[in-house]
Design a protein around this motif. Structure first.
Motif, PDB file in Angstrom:
ATOM      1  N   PHE A  39     -11.709   3.780   3.364  1.00 37.68           N
ATOM      2  CA  PHE A  39     -10.468   3.994   2.617  1.00 37.68           C
ATOM      3  C   PHE A  39      -9.341   3.123   3.168  1.00 37.68           C
ATOM      4  N   VAL A  40      -9.271   3.003   4.486  1.00 40.17           N
ATOM      5  CA  VAL A  40      -8.249   2.148   5.096  1.00 40.17           C
ATOM      6  C   VAL A  40      -8.442   0.698   4.686  1.00 40.17           C
ATOM      7  N   GLN A  45      -6.705  -3.942   1.197  1.00 43.28           N
ATOM      8  CA  GLN A  45      -6.974  -4.920   0.139  1.00 43.28           C
ATOM      9  C   GLN A  45      -5.978  -4.780  -1.006  1.00 43.28           C
ATOM     10  N   VAL A  46      -5.710  -3.530  -1.392  1.00 44.32           N
ATOM     11  CA  VAL A  46      -4.760  -3.279  -2.485  1.00 44.32           C
ATOM     12  C   VAL A  46      -3.365  -3.751  -2.101  1.00 44.32           C
ATOM     13  N   GLU A  47      -2.974  -3.472  -0.851  1.00 45.64           N
ATOM     14  CA  GLU A  47      -1.650  -3.889  -0.389  1.00 45.64           C
ATOM     15  C   GLU A  47      -1.511  -5.415  -0.404  1.00 45.64           C
ATOM     16  N   LYS A  49      -3.162  -7.482  -2.305  1.00 45.06           N
ATOM     17  CA  LYS A  49      -3.113  -7.911  -3.708  1.00 45.06           C
ATOM     18  C   LYS A  49      -1.707  -7.674  -4.279  1.00 45.06           C
ATOM     19  N   ASP A  50      -1.135  -6.491  -3.991  1.00 45.38           N
ATOM     20  CA  ASP A  50       0.224  -6.193  -4.474  1.00 45.38           C
ATOM     21  C   ASP A  50       1.235  -7.184  -3.910  1.00 45.38           C
ATOM     22  N   HIS A  51       1.077  -7.529  -2.636  1.00 48.15           N
ATOM     23  CA  HIS A  51       2.002  -8.447  -1.998  1.00 48.15           C
ATOM     24  C   HIS A  51       1.913  -9.837  -2.626  1.00 48.15           C
ATOM     25  N   ALA A  52       0.672 -10.268  -2.889  1.00 47.80           N
ATOM     26  CA  ALA A  52       0.483 -11.584  -3.508  1.00 47.80           C
ATOM     27  C   ALA A  52       1.103 -11.616  -4.904  1.00 47.80           C
ATOM     28  N   GLU A  53       0.911 -10.515  -5.669  1.00 42.52           N
ATOM     29  CA  GLU A  53       1.485 -10.453  -7.008  1.00 42.52           C
ATOM     30  C   GLU A  53       3.009 -10.471  -6.936  1.00 42.52           C
ATOM     31  N   MET A  89      10.780  -3.755  -4.889  1.00 38.44           N
ATOM     32  CA  MET A  89      11.302  -3.792  -3.519  1.00 38.44           C
ATOM     33  C   MET A  89      10.561  -2.800  -2.638  1.00 38.44           C
ATOM     34  N   LEU A  90       9.995  -1.760  -3.250  1.00 44.02           N
ATOM     35  CA  LEU A  90       9.167  -0.848  -2.462  1.00 44.02           C
ATOM     36  C   LEU A  90       7.811  -1.469  -2.183  1.00 44.02           C
ATOM     37  N   SER A  91       7.285  -2.214  -3.147  1.00 44.05           N
ATOM     38  CA  SER A  91       5.971  -2.825  -2.976  1.00 44.05           C
ATOM     39  C   SER A  91       5.948  -3.838  -1.844  1.00 44.05           C
ATOM     40  N   VAL A  92       7.037  -4.591  -1.678  1.00 41.39           N
ATOM     41  CA  VAL A  92       7.043  -5.634  -0.663  1.00 41.39           C
ATOM     42  C   VAL A  92       6.968  -5.058   0.742  1.00 41.39           C
ATOM     43  N   ALA A  93       7.410  -3.841   0.871  1.00 44.02           N
ATOM     44  CA  ALA A  93       7.430  -3.246   2.206  1.00 44.02           C
ATOM     45  C   ALA A  93       6.166  -2.467   2.533  1.00 44.02           C
TER      46      ALA A  93
END
Length: 605
Positions: A39-40, A45-47, A49-53, A89-93
């Motif tokens: 899960f970690v 991986q999701v984080e 991907k979100d950061h790249a987007e 702005m929440l996603s970047v952190a």
């Protein structure tokens, strides 16, 4: 932490329950178990991907802003940097900071208020003509234009199996805890009491008793459960300013499974009583070590061995100190072990025993000792003995030895002598008992002791307790209402006003009929008024420590109308109902000072 107990058995296997395989939709194969590391890894991986987007979004937005600036601004004007939305702005952190830190990072990056930048500039296609007014509202609770103040109320959810805290200033839930998550298959969250906290919004600690066994089957709710889990645990819980965390299952630590009233010593808040009326055991625990300071067991020997006359025709009350096993250091009363009756005597249910409608292993020995309160100065403790219609006074300075027995029935003598038989045994002999009693309470000024005489005498009896010797305390008054007849309506829980001048009683009607609150003048012990029709099964009143409001939850057990009534003590009028889903059998407002303890459940039930 709580250990996994015996699973609850049901008529049919429940989806997702023990022993049930979860089948995936593809290929109908069992879902493979994943480790926490899996899960970690996936979350990382999701984080990423979100950061790249998000970085792609920033680049596109920068380019769009540049084009827009060139088209609408003078050539010499530098392009203005546009902000980002709250979501981005929440996603970047994510992955580098917590939620609170993420908000700070985002707001700083915007260089201004979120209403001016982050909300208005939501994307690259934004135009000034699309301006939307965003209003930040005042998040305080509003009851007829009145704020209830900076107080935190704590409520157990009874059959919901947990407890949650409400901020009375905003009427928002601060946090909650659900004991199912800790392997408790019968977490009937019953009573609780909180220790003082100078700032409850940033942390507090409380003790929560839970029932178990067949108590989950007595409320008339359709259920597939046929053999409930033992349950009956004592949980120490801490709120850390963000969430509630289970510190300890005191029942596992000590071997004492007790599930009814919890009261904290108001003298120093370093010890607390938990008392159980199914086992007739009262135990005082040290707050920090959870060691048992004293444990007493109450047993009844009737003069007549028939249920219908076993208490009315008198008998002998035996009070005996009990000790843990010398080898294990544990008592042998976990779960349902030691239950004399299969479920608790519900409010106004004392006669169920003598009527023969409450089964159990040893109903003839029952006393109904289910609550122990403290004198406001902590000098005395008092255990209610419901079926004997009285209170046993305990001496904390002598290891909680019984010191006196007060009989509250109007037609009885004031006291029955307590005889010590040996080092650990005391007896009280009764010629007759006129009526069972229920809840008890000391006034905050320590001058009076009150008890409800339910079902037969239908009154509220008052003792004067100003003498330093409890054997000299005497009955001085009785509160009576011509409407009180038989089992209902009946005085139930109580709380005093801040200055002890008024007594607030919940007046119980048979559910689902609506119950009410009665106000009593303690100078004359006469009824001032009654507020009727508040809600079904009205429970424990709690006073805000500025003395302004009395809060009382209703719907203590079933799936009926529920809420928290709010009474303004300056006018003794109902000013509103706070929403509250679930059956609540208790309500405690977190004390912010030690002196507040004398206004809590520690001194009045």
């Amino acid at each position: 932490m709580a250990k996994r107990g015996k699973p609850t058995k049901t008529k049919k296997p429940q989806r997702g329950g023990p022993g049930v395989k979860v089948v995936s939709e593809v290929g109908k194969l069992p879902v493979a178990k994943k480790s926490p590391a899996d899960f970690v890894r996936r979350r990382t991986q999701v984080e990423e991907k979100d950061h790249a987007e998000f970085q792609t979004y920033l680049a596109e937005k920068k380019e769009a802003d540049s084009r827009k600036a060139k088209a609408s601004a003078p050539a010499a004007a530098p392009p203005k940097s546009r902000g980002v939305s709250r979501r981005t702005m929440l996603s970047v952190a994510v992955g580098t900071a917590g939620v609170a830190e993420a908000a700070v990072l985002g707001y700083n990056a915007l260089g201004g208020s979120v209403s001016d930048h982050g909300v208005r500039h939501a994307g690259a296609n934004y135009t000034e003509t699309q301006h939307i007014v965003r209003e930040v509202v005042d998040n305080k609770a509003d009851v007829r234009g009145q704020s209830l103040g900076n107080w935190v109320a704590l409520l157990p959810t009874k059959l919901g199996g947990g407890t949650y805290a409400i901020d009375l200033n905003s009427n928002r839930v601060l946090a909650s805890i659900w004991y199912w998550n800790y392997g408790d298959y019968s977490p009937i969250s019953h009573h609780l009491c909180a220790f003082p906290s100078a700032d409850p919004y940033h942390g507090f600690e409380f003790v929560n008793s839970t029932q178990g066994g067949k108590n989950s089957l007595i409320y008339g709710i359709p259920t597939a459960i046929v053999e409930p889990a033992p349950g009956t645990n004592i949980y120490r819980v801490r709120f850390d300013g963000t969430q509630m965390q289970l510190i300890e299952n005191v029942s596992e630590t000590t071997g004492l499974g007790l599930g009814v009233h919890v009261t904290v010593n108001p003298k120093d808040a370093q010890s607390y009583f938990v008392t159980d009326g199914q086992k007739d055991i009262a135990a005082c625990f040290d707050r920090t070590t959870s060691q048992v300071k004293a444990a007493l067991k109450f047993d009844w020997t009737p003069n007549v061995p028939e249920l219908r006359d076993a208490w009315m025709k008198g008998g002998t009350l035996t009070i005996k100190k009990i000790y843990p096993d010398a080898k294990t250091g544990l008592y042998d009363y976990k779960g349902t072990k030691g239950n004399k009756i299969d479920w608790e005597m519900v409010p106004m249910g004392e006669l169920f025993v003598e009527e023969g409608s409450l089964p159990g292993d040893a109903p003839l020995t029952l006393t109904g000792a289910d609550g122990t309160i403290w004198h406001p100065e902590g000098r005395w403790a008092a255990t209610v003995v419901r079926l004997c219609g009285g209170i046993c006074i305990l001496d904390p300075e002598k290891d909680f030895d019984p010191a006196a027995f007060l009989q509250f029935n109007k037609d009885s003598q004031d006291q029955y002598p307590v005889e010590q038989i040996d080092k650990d045994t005391w007896k009280v002999v009764f010629d007759k008992i006129h009526s069972p009693g229920h809840e008890i309470g000391f006034s905050p000024d320590g001058r009076f002791l009150v008890m409800m005489n339910n079902l037969r005498e239908n009154n509220c009896s008052i003792f004067s307790c100003t003498d330093p010797d409890p054997t000299k305390w005497r009955k001085v008054a009785h509160v009576e209402d011509p409407l009180w007849r038989g089992k209902y309506p009946n005085p139930f829980h109580m709380v005093f006003s801040l200055d002890s001048s008024k007594l607030y009683l919940s007046i119980l009607h048979p559910s689902p009929a609506f119950s009410g609150i009665m106000v009593v003048d303690t100078k004359t012990w006469t009824i001032i008024k009654e507020i009727q029709g508040i809600g079904p099964d009205l429970q424990t009143p709690a006073l805000t420590y500025d003395g302004k409001y009395v809060l009382t939850p209703f719907s203590g057990f079933q799936r009926q109308s529920s809420g928290i009534s709010v009474i303004d003590t300056s006018t003794d009028t109902l000013i509103g109902i706070l929403p509250s889903n679930g059956g609540h059998h208790d309500c405690v407002i977190i004390p912010t000072k030690l002196e507040h303890m004398k206004h809590t459940r520690s001194c009045t039930l």
